[in-house]
Design an enzyme around this catalytic site. Structure first.
Site, PDB file in Angstrom:
ATOM      1  CE  LYS A  19     -68.659 -12.917  53.216  1.00 16.70           C
ATOM      2  NZ  LYS A  19     -68.985 -11.484  53.280  1.00 16.70           N
ATOM      3  CG  ASN A 122     -58.841  -2.352  50.045  1.00 21.59           C
ATOM      4  OD1 ASN A 122     -59.500  -1.332  50.171  1.00 21.59           O
ATOM      5  ND2 ASN A 122     -59.360  -3.447  49.527  1.00 21.59           N
ATOM      6  CB  ILE A 444     -71.658   4.877  43.949  1.00 18.11           C
ATOM      7  CG1 ILE A 444     -71.942   6.110  44.824  1.00 18.11           C
ATOM      8  CG2 ILE A 444     -70.169   4.771  43.709  1.00 18.11           C
ATOM      9  CD1 ILE A 444     -71.667   7.434  44.132  1.00 18.11           C
ATOM     10  CB  SER A 446     -72.691  -2.248  42.960  1.00 15.43           C
ATOM     11  OG  SER A 446     -72.414  -1.627  44.200  1.00 15.43           O
ATOM     12  CD  GLU A 497     -70.917  -2.043  39.320  1.00 14.45           C
ATOM     13  OE1 GLU A 497     -70.283  -2.726  40.143  1.00 14.45           O
ATOM     14  OE2 GLU A 497     -70.762  -0.816  39.205  1.00 14.45           O
ATOM     15  CE1 TYR A 525     -67.852  -3.028  55.343  1.00 12.69           C
ATOM     16  CE2 TYR A 525     -66.435  -2.682  53.456  1.00 12.69           C
ATOM     17  CZ  TYR A 525     -67.700  -2.863  53.987  1.00 12.69           C
ATOM     18  OH  TYR A 525     -68.791  -2.886  53.158  1.00 12.69           O
ATOM     19  CB  CYS A 529     -63.589 -11.282  52.621  1.00 15.54           C
ATOM     20  SG  CYS A 529     -63.572 -11.704  54.369  1.00 15.54           S
ATOM     21  CG  HIS A 708     -69.770   0.741  54.210  1.00 17.48           C
ATOM     22  ND1 HIS A 708     -69.526   1.890  53.498  1.00 17.48           N
ATOM     23  CD2 HIS A 708     -69.026  -0.227  53.620  1.00 17.48           C
ATOM     24  CE1 HIS A 708     -68.664   1.626  52.527  1.00 17.48           C
ATOM     25  NE2 HIS A 708     -68.357   0.356  52.585  1.00 17.48           N
TER      26      HIS A 708
END
Length: 769
Positions: A19, A122, A444, A446, A497, A525, A529, A708
């Site tokens: 990552k 998920n 939506i 955050s 958030e 994805y 993570c 995304h």
């Protein structure tokens, strides 16, 4: 002798090294060479972990920089022209397909390919996207061959993993504006698999694992009928190719077992005996006289220790019928879906940690089971006795059982699942309370989680700042987010958030019955993570979880403020659930806890409450029938139980992202949410088409842009999406919002995208007012 195998291993590394490396590469902080070097280091480390655990058959080509299906898209040249015309390097082309790419100075602006859930997990995969005149081309120096050679040079002979040709196509789709039925391209694709298998054989591979997970589905005839000719063709290569192991997982294959019968050139068939142990007899009965059974008896999807007694009994059942040489002990699926290792967990409760097993430990479990079968229980007596004690301790633990929770569940009535009035009555009351314009805009939930937010949260977690200091920091973040939304002129605001680490973990940390890891990260994805909490016992809410922040946010604006909660099914599905009680029991416990939170939010003056259920689709049983009907009943009941305690003037929202719900839309409608928001832009607006046949009775916000991807959609692009929506939805029921939360985005792109979104909404507001 019985051999041991793993179907796949987590990619990110013990400390999410992959990552960090990919995100550093995207940010131009490391070179392509450095990224590839880190990938090679991780592959070698993971192969050695499995070797040291005693695994006989170790996978290769299970590693991916973004997604293993995306690897195959590039491997076979299924790359739409929009990604090839800018002369990107292979790795940049790969990432552009996964996450989009926007470089105006180079004239590059491409959105990502569609991304959806991998079966009922998920994990998200990138959909193969085919053209009407699709031309397949095998990549030079194919990655599966290079990975195999890399392991071989390190002294480890692996079993390469490929996504099978039928599943690759069946999981794909026609590109926008194209009409191809992907499975029809099988005959053109198979020669590439033949070529690849020959190259793997030449490199020294003796067996190859070919994943055909679609065999657990109710298949269309065209797909089901494709298996036999495909594997007859691949099997006809004989000694020119490795022996083929067809692997399935996440369900039973009994209903499709006939497609594998009489395929004598298949060396082995793998089945998931954790999810469906009862299929073992019929699968064994379908094997040819020399074929091998790969028995998936160690759970690749959950974190509980394997019950050695039950697993060994299953393997022994197979051995008695087939002999030891025709049985492989394996994980049920790839271990991709589990955290890396328990070794880094230093703060877990000593009682519960003894109940868990992560990927590294599961590899050892597989080896122990194989040894017990090969050499007898005495060879591993100490491990078997410790395992039995762990099973008993968990079953009798006070952390597992809470009588007060059980008693409250017994008091649930059918009336508790219903709002006080039907939607038209509620809508009239909400109109008086909220006073919203046509085409209301919102997000939506955050907003960007900046580096500063993460630093302050980490300091608070480590005790480096006081609770008062952290609370003041969070209040300042909320103030800033509310001010930004007011400047953008959004209609329904959120608090952003900033205090939340993850949409499920945050709630799990505030509920009794959960346990939490420090480093239990699982890939969702790309580089994203998640650290799923673990349901260890009966669930209840000791105190309010979100009221303080939402109440404060509502107090500093005159616009409606939306309270944000994660729904019971998503809390369950995005946790590691218990495996000792039915999931419907756990869902109802979560619903009761959330019901209390919803009522408290309303009492605090928050009159818009969003209860997100993006995981509703992934919990759906993979096959139609009673199990699916039963699931939808208790899942819908859980949502309604959580949300039906409020007055008519309080507006209930719910959100779904990457949920292909066309085949169970009636259940979505049955949730009785006042406003539904759905992912739409990344799926080429295909979800809108459900409204041609199903008139949705309430309000809905199909997402107008993909969050995304870092690219910023133009105002005209968003106008075009709204125009498309109005073909299916009435103006008075349409909300305008992004596809999902904005947590992973940067502020610059977030403001620019939302500005275009609000302007597009105002344009249509002026047209229809």
């Amino acid at each position: 002798m019985v051999q041991s195998s793993v179907l796949g291993f987590p990619r990110m590394g013990a400390n999410r090294e992959l990552k960090k490396a990919t995100e550093a590469y995207w940010a131009d902080k490391i070179s392509q060479e450095d990224l590839l070097k880190e990938g090679k280091r991780l592959r070698l480390e993971h192969w050695n972990i499995q070797k040291d655990a005693g695994i006989d058959i170790i996978p290769s080509n299970d590693f991916a920089y973004y997604d293993h299906v995306l690897d195959h898209i590039q491997l076979f040249g299924v790359v739409p022209e929009r990604y090839t015309k800018n002369n990107l390097s292979p790795i940049d082309q790969y990432f552009a397909m996964g996450r989009g790419l926007q470089k105006p100075e180079q004239g590059v602006d491409v959105p990502s390919l569609e991304m959806v859930k991998w079966f009922d997990s998920n994990y998200h995969y990138v959909k193969p996207t085919l053209q009407d005149n699709q031309v397949f081309k095998l990549a030079e120096n194919p990655k599966p061959v290079q990975d195999f050679k890399e392991a071989k040079e390190a002294g480890i002979t692996t079993r390469p993993v490929l996504l099978g040709p039928v599943s690759f196509l069946a999981l794909g789709k026609a590109d926008r504006g194209q009409t191809i039925e992907p499975i029809s391209a099988l005959e053109k694709l198979l020669p590439l698999y033949e070529d690849l298998l020959k190259q793997l054989k030449a490199a020294g591979a003796e067996t190859v694992q070919i994943d055909e997970p679609v065999l657990v589905f109710d298949l269309q005839d065209k797909v089901k009928n494709a298996f036999k000719p495909a594997y007859e063709k691949l099997g006809s290569l004989g000694d020119a190719a490795p022996k083929l192991v067809v692997a399935t997982y996440f369900g039973d294959i009994v209903h499709n077992i006939d497609v594998l019968k009489n395929l004598e050139n298949l060396y082995a068939i793998h089945v998931d005996l954790v999810r469906n142990p009862e299929q073992i007899s019929e699968v064994i009965g379908a094997l040819g006289p020399q074929q091998v059974l790969s028995a998936g008896v160690v759970d690749g999807r959950n974190i509980w220790k394997t019950n050695f007694k039950k697993a060994i009994e299953l393997v022994e059942t197979a051995v008695q019928k087939l002999g030891k040489d025709r049985v492989i002990v394996s994980s049920s699926s790839s271990l991709l879906h589990t955290p890396h290792s328990l070794d880094s967990e230093k703060k877990l409760d000593a009682e519960v940690v003894n109940w868990f097993s992560f990927a590294v430990q599961k590899a050892t479990e597989i080896a122990i089971i194989a040894k017990a079968v090969n050499e007898g229980p005495a060879a591993v007596r100490e491990q078997l006795e410790a395992n039995a004690q762990s099973m008993q301790a968990r079953a009798s633990s006070k952390q597992t059982n809470d009588q007060a929770v059980k008693e409250r569940q017994q008091q649930v009535t059918s009336e508790m699942h219903n709002r006080k009035s039907p939607f038209p009555t509620r809508l009239a009351e909400q109109g008086k309370t909220l006073k919203l314009p046509l085409f209301p805009t919102t997000t939506i939930g955050s907003f960007p989680q900046t580096k500063d937010i993460r630093i302050q949260r980490n300091k608070f977690t480590k005790g480096e700042i006081t609770a008062e200091e952290y609370e003041k920091f969070i209040e300042k973040e909320i103030q800033d987010v509310v001010k930004i939304q007011e400047e953008l002129d959004l209609d329904v605001l959120v608090h952003g958030e900033p205090e939340r680490n993850d949409m499920v973990q945050y709630f799990g940390e505030r509920l009794k019955g959960y346990s939490f890891t420090q480093n239990g990260w699982v890939q969702s994805y790309g580089s994203r993570c998640v650290r799923p909490p673990i349901v260890v016992g009966d669930i209840s809410r000791p105190a309010a979880m979100t009221v303080k922040e939402s109440k404060y946010a509502a107090s500093i604006t005159k616009k409606p403020m939306k309270g944000m909660l994660t729904g019971p099914i998503t809390c369950l599905r995005w946790s590691f659930p218990r495996d000792d009680v039915h999931q419907s029991v756990q869902a109802q416990q979560l619903a009761l806890a959330l019901r209390d939170e919803v009522v408290d939010l309303e009492s605090a003056g928050v009159y818009v409450i969003q209860v997100d259920e993006p995981a509703l689709r992934e919990g759906l049983p993979l096959r139609s029938g009673k199990e699916r009907t039963d699931y939808l009943k208790w899942a819908v009941d859980s949502f309604r139980l959580a949300t039906s305690g409020v007055q008519d003037g309080t507006q209930i929202h719910s959100h779904f992202c990457y949920s292909e719900f066309q085949d169970f839309f009636y259940a979505i409608a049955a949730l009785d949410a006042d406003v539904l928001s759905i992912e739409n832009s990344k799926s080429d607006a295909k979800l809108l088409k459900v409204f041609e046949d199903e008139a949705y009775p309430r309000h809905i916000g199909p997402g107008v842009y993909d969050i995304h991807s870092p690219r910023v959609p133009s105002e005209q692009e968003i106008k075009d999406r709204i125009k498309e929506m109005l073909q299916y939805l009435k103006p008075e029921q349409l909300w305008i919002d992004p596809d999902c939360g904005l947590k992973t985005r940067q502020w610059k792109e977030t403001k620019a995208a939302l500005t275009n979104m609000v302007n597009a909404a105002k344009f249509y507001r002026s047209q229809y007012s």
